[in-house]
Design an enzyme around this catalytic site. Structure first.
Site, short mmCIF file in Angstrom:
data_model
loop_
_atom_site.label_atom_id
_atom_site.label_comp_id
_atom_site.label_asym_id
_atom_site.label_seq_id
_atom_site.Cartn_x
_atom_site.Cartn_y
_atom_site.Cartn_z
CD1 TRP A 161 44.81 13.36 37.00
CD2 TRP A 161 45.22 11.16 37.04
NE1 TRP A 161 44.58 12.90 38.27
CE2 TRP A 161 44.81 11.58 38.34
CE3 TRP A 161 45.52 9.82 36.83
CZ2 TRP A 161 44.71 10.69 39.40
CZ3 TRP A 161 45.43 8.93 37.90
CH2 TRP A 161 45.03 9.36 39.16
CG ASP A 167 40.99 12.26 31.94
OD1 ASP A 167 39.87 12.28 32.50
OD2 ASP A 167 42.03 11.85 32.51
CE LYS A 172 39.26 12.07 40.85
NZ LYS A 172 39.86 11.54 39.65
#
Ligand SMILES: *Cc1c(COP(=O)(O)O)cnc(C)c1O
Length: 354
Positions: A100, A167, A191
């Site tokens: 990511w 993030d 998530k």
């Protein structure tokens, strides 16, 4: 009986949230209309999004500190682009802790010079780099708090004078942090907060407006702030369900409470991984994630047997990410302790019968 759901994302949500969300799809607010067929500008929905935005700031302890909470679309992946579009003038610093982060770096390179302050790529991202230096002349520093794929988590964050962008897709609302140290936090909802379809952005308004380029409206944080997250039609179902999850968390006792439960769950599993000779943990112990635990079998010949056993034990979503292999148990906020116990029971049963 509902499966023990260890899925990495989209992931488990609280039962009562799913029940309320499904009821609202049929009949919202006893108004004989569905949540997803009323105007997003109607009072019932405006109340929902306002409540969701204020719950976010309340749970993070960021009320009256100059932050705005926004519910956007395009996933966390769109934030890789949008953060740089809005904040990167000349140069930015990134910490590379996995897939990511790497994707965030790739997008940001479209807008300026990138300094990768450190990377754990040398060991397939199984640890968090430490003791790196963040240049003082960058527009911001970007990091990923929890690396969903590898199972590593940043336990501390660097002290720096440049804006801190993070993030937090896979560990937001899971542990107490001084969130006021961050200038921009983003997280895909699916998530730890709600269904796929919306992305939470929490931004300190003063860091905006400093880039020289013209920013298209749909990618401009200020536009969404000015329109209170309703520049265009927001993803109403995802926002409503996120609001329900945030209410659920607040009623439980907020992040302070859930952090303790999350610690219990991860301790239970990591203790078993360390104790049971048939299993190995993947990552450096001090960097282990409380959300995603990754592990492998010491003897690959047991793969089929173990896979059959956990499937029979009503467990879902334990396969590791395709880039890592092995197993990954994702223990997001809504996963009950007894689900982790069910997994540990299977691991012990394997030890007895192997
Ligand atoms: C899942 C994930 C993403 C990607 O999220 P999308 O909403 O699918 O774009 C980004 N960062 C982290 C840390 C993730 O876990």
């Amino acid at each position: 009986m509902k499966k023990h759901n260890f899925s990495a994302g989209p992931c488990i949500l609280p039962k009562e949230v799913l029940k309320k969300a499904s009821e609202a799809v049929i009949n919202f607010n006893n108004d004989n209309l569905s949540l997803i067929e009323i105007s997003h500008r109607s009072k019932p929905f405006v109340d929902v999004i306002e409540n969701a935005r204020s719950l976010v700031l309340e749970l993070l302890g960021l009320e009256n500190k100059g932050y705005k909470a926004l519910f956007l679309q395009g996933g966390a992946s769109n934030q890789f682009l949008m953060t740089a579009y809005n904040l990167l003038n000349k140069k930015a610093a990134y910490l590379n802790t996995g897939t990511w982060s790497s994707k965030a770096i790739k997008e940001a390179k479209l807008f300026g010079e990138l300094v990768e302050v450190a990377s754990s790529k040398d060991k397939n991202f199984n640890y968090i780099p430490k003791n790196y230096t963040i240049p003082t002349d960058v527009d911001y520093f970007h990091c990923t708090s929890n690396n969903t794929i590898y199972g590593t988590q940043m336990k501390s964050f660097p002290e720096t004078n440049v804006p801190l962008v993070c993030d937090m897709s896979s560990d937001i609302f899971s542990r107490q942090l001084d969130f006021s140290k961050f200038d921009l936090i983003y997280a895909g909802a699916q998530k730890n907060m709600g269904p796929a379809g919306t992305t939470l952005v929490v931004v300190k308004e003063v860091i905006l407006g400093k880039v020289e380029r013209i920013i298209p409206s749909m990618l401009n944080y200020q536009v969404f702030i000015d329109k209170e997250s309703m520049f265009n039609t927001p993803p109403v179902f995802a926002v409503y369900t996120s609001m329900l999850t945030l209410e659920w968390l607040k009623d439980l006792g907020g992040i302070e409470f859930i952090e303790k439960v999350n610690q219990q769950k991860s301790a239970l599993l990591y203790n078993e991984i360390d104790r049971n000779p048939l299993f190995n943990g993947n990552v450096a112990k001090e960097d282990r994630s409380h959300m995603n635990a990754t592990f492998t079998l010491a003897d690959e010949k047991l793969t089929e047997k173990f896979n059959t056993m956990w499937h029979e034990a009503n467990i879902n979503g334990l396969n590791g990410h395709r880039s890592v292999g092995g197993y990954r148990a994702s223990m997001y906020n809504a996963l009950p302790l007894y689900s982790v116990q069910a997994l540990v029971d299977v691991m012990q049963e394997l030890e007895r019968t192997a």
